[in-house]
Design a protein around this motif. Structure first.
Motif, PDB file in Angstrom:
ATOM      1  N   ARG A  89      21.551 -28.230  30.337  1.00  0.00           N
ATOM      2  CA  ARG A  89      21.137 -29.255  29.593  1.00  0.00           C
ATOM      3  C   ARG A  89      19.703 -29.483  29.705  1.00  0.00           C
ATOM      4  NH1 ARG A  89      20.303 -34.971  31.161  1.00  0.00           N
ATOM      5  NH2 ARG A  89      20.056 -36.332  29.330  1.00  0.00           N
ATOM      6  N   GLY A  90      18.784 -29.268  28.627  1.00  0.00           N
ATOM      7  CA  GLY A  90      17.232 -29.358  28.532  1.00  0.00           C
ATOM      8  C   GLY A  90      16.994 -29.021  27.161  1.00  0.00           C
ATOM      9  N   VAL A  91      15.614 -28.826  27.002  1.00  0.00           N
ATOM     10  CA  VAL A  91      14.863 -28.793  25.863  1.00  0.00           C
ATOM     11  C   VAL A  91      13.531 -27.857  26.264  1.00  0.00           C
ATOM     12  CG1 VAL A  91      13.625 -29.569  23.969  1.00  0.00           C
ATOM     13  CG2 VAL A  91      15.693 -30.854  24.936  1.00  0.00           C
ATOM     14  N   LEU A  92      13.402 -26.715  25.348  1.00  0.00           N
ATOM     15  CA  LEU A  92      12.127 -26.167  25.460  1.00  0.00           C
ATOM     16  C   LEU A  92      11.522 -26.467  24.156  1.00  0.00           C
ATOM     17  CD1 LEU A  92      10.908 -22.981  26.671  1.00  0.00           C
ATOM     18  CD2 LEU A  92      10.538 -23.167  24.291  1.00  0.00           C
ATOM     19  N   VAL A  93      10.355 -26.932  23.925  1.00  0.00           N
ATOM     20  CA  VAL A  93       9.582 -27.012  22.954  1.00  0.00           C
ATOM     21  C   VAL A  93       8.450 -26.206  22.760  1.00  0.00           C
ATOM     22  CG1 VAL A  93       8.084 -28.814  21.427  1.00  0.00           C
ATOM     23  CG2 VAL A  93       9.991 -29.820  22.776  1.00  0.00           C
ATOM     24  N   TYR A  94       8.777 -25.432  21.561  1.00  0.00           N
ATOM     25  CA  TYR A  94       7.856 -24.092  21.505  1.00  0.00           C
ATOM     26  C   TYR A  94       6.626 -24.570  20.452  1.00  0.00           C
ATOM     27  CZ  TYR A  94       5.866 -19.336  21.297  1.00  0.00           C
ATOM     28  OH  TYR A  94       5.027 -18.429  21.432  1.00  0.00           O
ATOM     29  N   LEU A  95       5.471 -24.756  20.741  1.00  0.00           N
ATOM     30  CA  LEU A  95       4.599 -25.421  20.015  1.00  0.00           C
ATOM     31  C   LEU A  95       3.436 -24.455  19.230  1.00  0.00           C
ATOM     32  CD1 LEU A  95       3.898 -28.252  22.632  1.00  0.00           C
ATOM     33  CD2 LEU A  95       4.368 -28.770  20.243  1.00  0.00           C
ATOM     34  N   GLN A  96       3.532 -24.275  18.018  1.00  0.00           N
ATOM     35  CA  GLN A  96       3.014 -23.683  17.057  1.00  0.00           C
ATOM     36  C   GLN A  96       1.414 -24.367  16.994  1.00  0.00           C
ATOM     37  OE1 GLN A  96       3.581 -20.791  16.029  1.00  0.00           O
ATOM     38  NE2 GLN A  96       5.724 -20.568  15.500  1.00  0.00           N
ATOM     39  N   GLY A  97       0.485 -23.707  16.772  1.00  0.00           N
ATOM     40  CA  GLY A  97      -0.898 -24.306  16.941  1.00  0.00           C
ATOM     41  C   GLY A  97      -1.826 -24.632  18.229  1.00  0.00           C
ATOM     42  N   HIS A  98      -1.137 -24.220  19.352  1.00  0.00           N
ATOM     43  CA  HIS A  98      -1.321 -24.093  20.515  1.00  0.00           C
ATOM     44  C   HIS A  98      -1.877 -22.686  21.253  1.00  0.00           C
ATOM     45  CE1 HIS A  98       0.201 -28.190  22.185  1.00  0.00           C
ATOM     46  NE2 HIS A  98      -0.017 -28.075  20.764  1.00  0.00           N
ATOM     47  N   GLU A  99      -2.245 -21.780  20.414  1.00  0.00           N
ATOM     48  CA  GLU A  99      -2.603 -20.715  20.854  1.00  0.00           C
ATOM     49  C   GLU A  99      -4.037 -20.747  21.283  1.00  0.00           C
ATOM     50  OE1 GLU A  99      -2.120 -16.820  21.478  1.00  0.00           O
ATOM     51  OE2 GLU A  99      -0.856 -17.289  19.920  1.00  0.00           O
ATOM     52  N   GLY A 100      -4.282 -20.125  22.811  1.00  0.00           N
ATOM     53  CA  GLY A 100      -5.529 -20.108  23.301  1.00  0.00           C
ATOM     54  C   GLY A 100      -5.963 -21.716  23.562  1.00  0.00           C
ATOM     55  N   GLY A 136      -5.384 -24.174  22.040  1.00  0.00           N
ATOM     56  CA  GLY A 136      -5.716 -24.924  20.555  1.00  0.00           C
ATOM     57  C   GLY A 136      -6.901 -24.221  19.784  1.00  0.00           C
ATOM     58  N   ILE A 137      -7.341 -23.077  20.384  1.00  0.00           N
ATOM     59  CA  ILE A 137      -8.617 -22.509  19.552  1.00  0.00           C
ATOM     60  C   ILE A 137      -8.135 -21.389  18.544  1.00  0.00           C
ATOM     61  CG2 ILE A 137     -10.243 -23.076  21.256  1.00  0.00           C
ATOM     62  CD1 ILE A 137     -10.382 -20.174  22.091  1.00  0.00           C
ATOM     63  N   GLY A 138      -7.009 -20.909  18.540  1.00  0.00           N
ATOM     64  CA  GLY A 138      -6.508 -19.987  17.714  1.00  0.00           C
ATOM     65  C   GLY A 138      -6.546 -18.392  18.234  1.00  0.00           C
ATOM     66  N   LEU A 139      -5.820 -17.663  17.754  1.00  0.00           N
ATOM     67  CA  LEU A 139      -5.587 -16.279  18.238  1.00  0.00           C
ATOM     68  C   LEU A 139      -7.045 -15.616  18.235  1.00  0.00           C
ATOM     69  CD1 LEU A 139      -3.825 -13.910  19.436  1.00  0.00           C
ATOM     70  CD2 LEU A 139      -3.458 -13.739  16.640  1.00  0.00           C
ATOM     71  N   LEU A 140      -7.786 -15.401  17.117  1.00  0.00           N
ATOM     72  CA  LEU A 140      -8.798 -14.666  17.086  1.00  0.00           C
ATOM     73  C   LEU A 140      -9.739 -15.355  17.964  1.00  0.00           C
ATOM     74  CD1 LEU A 140      -9.171 -13.740  13.296  1.00  0.00           C
ATOM     75  CD2 LEU A 140      -8.093 -12.320  15.288  1.00  0.00           C
ATOM     76  N   ALA A 141     -10.043 -16.557  18.105  1.00  0.00           N
ATOM     77  CA  ALA A 141     -11.163 -17.067  19.093  1.00  0.00           C
ATOM     78  C   ALA A 141     -10.440 -16.843  20.482  1.00  0.00           C
ATOM     79  CB  ALA A 141     -11.089 -18.434  18.783  1.00  0.00           C
ATOM     80  N   LYS A 142      -9.311 -16.861  20.908  1.00  0.00           N
ATOM     81  CA  LYS A 142      -8.859 -16.604  21.975  1.00  0.00           C
ATOM     82  C   LYS A 142      -9.182 -15.202  22.342  1.00  0.00           C
ATOM     83  CE  LYS A 142      -4.292 -15.534  23.253  1.00  0.00           C
ATOM     84  NZ  LYS A 142      -2.900 -15.658  23.512  1.00  0.00           N
ATOM     85  N   LEU A 143      -9.044 -14.220  21.539  1.00  0.00           N
ATOM     86  CA  LEU A 143      -9.237 -12.882  21.843  1.00  0.00           C
ATOM     87  C   LEU A 143     -10.807 -12.779  22.122  1.00  0.00           C
ATOM     88  CD1 LEU A 143      -6.983 -10.788  19.121  1.00  0.00           C
ATOM     89  CD2 LEU A 143      -6.671 -11.122  21.556  1.00  0.00           C
TER      90      LEU A 143
END
Length: 217
Positions: free
Chosen positions: A94-105, A107-114
């Motif tokens: 019993r439980g929930v995993l919420v996978y949050l799009q838009g939170h990469e890095g 919240g700064i985005g993939l390219l900025a994270k790299l």
């Protein structure tokens, strides 16, 4: 009535449930519940085990991390935290995993994270100073959609799988009670130890296991 008065009365679009489907995984069988965030347009998903309605539901809010979740990057512990969380929820039944799009890095985005990772590697900056050097926020994530999804699923309070006190504080601000915060500790290695120490010392994460240094690779 003025235009500004009208804006005050616009209904908050919130998150809308779009679809629910059985999802067999390597960790067990889940129900994938898909949502559309009316504020941002982001597509979000919750992986659900059992009936989550009620109190003290084992819950993970997992920020998307392509490099860690999909590619197994050793720069962070995200991929391992995702796997540990899914196993824990499946084991409990019993439980929930919420996978949050838009939170990469955070919240700064993939390219900025790299770009931030490159500053950490080339210039010796930590994860906080690298974001700041790029003129970006240290943490731009918002958990309003996650709270809306949990409420839609009938979750009233959670046992939150997280080392980050700010996640619990954010959920509570959006009306989901945190009954307990459950540690989610992954053994550090030589690649991510400095990153994890910065999270502990500068972002208030509870990571007491780091004092022993890196574990086996």
């Amino acid at each position: 009535m003025t235009d500004s008065d009208a804006a005050v009365h616009v209904e908050d679009p919130g998150v809308r449930r779009v679809v629910a489907v059985r999802l067999p995984t390597a960790y067990g069988e889940f129900r994938a519940v898909g949502y559309l965030d009316g504020r941002t347009g982001a597509e979000q998903v919750a992986l659900v085990q059992g009936d989550p309605a009620g109190e003290r539901v084992l819950t993970r809010l997992h920020s998307e991390c392509l490099t860690g979740d999909a590619f197994g990057s050793r720069h962070c512990e995200c991929g391992e935290q995702l796997a540990v969380s899914l196993r824990a929820i499946a084991r409990e039944g019993r439980g929930v995993l919420v996978y949050l799009q838009g939170h990469e890095g955070r919240g700064i985005g993939l390219l900025a994270k790299l770009r931030a990772m490159k500053l950490q590697q080339d210039d010796g900056l930590d994860t906080v100073d690298a974001n700041l050097a790029l003129g970006l926020p240290v943490d731009a994530r918002d958990y309003r959609a996650a709270a809306g999804m949990l409420k839609d699923l009938g979750v009233r309070s959670v046992r939150l799988l997280s080392n980050n006190p700010r996640k619990g504080e954010a959920l509570e601000r959006y009306g989901v009670a945190v009954a307990e915060r459950v540690p989610l500790l992954v053994a550090p290695d030589a690649e991510n130890l400095r990153y994890l120490r910065a999270k502990r010392e500068r972002l208030d994460h509870d990571l007491p296991h780091l004092d022993g240094g890196p574990g086996p690779s």
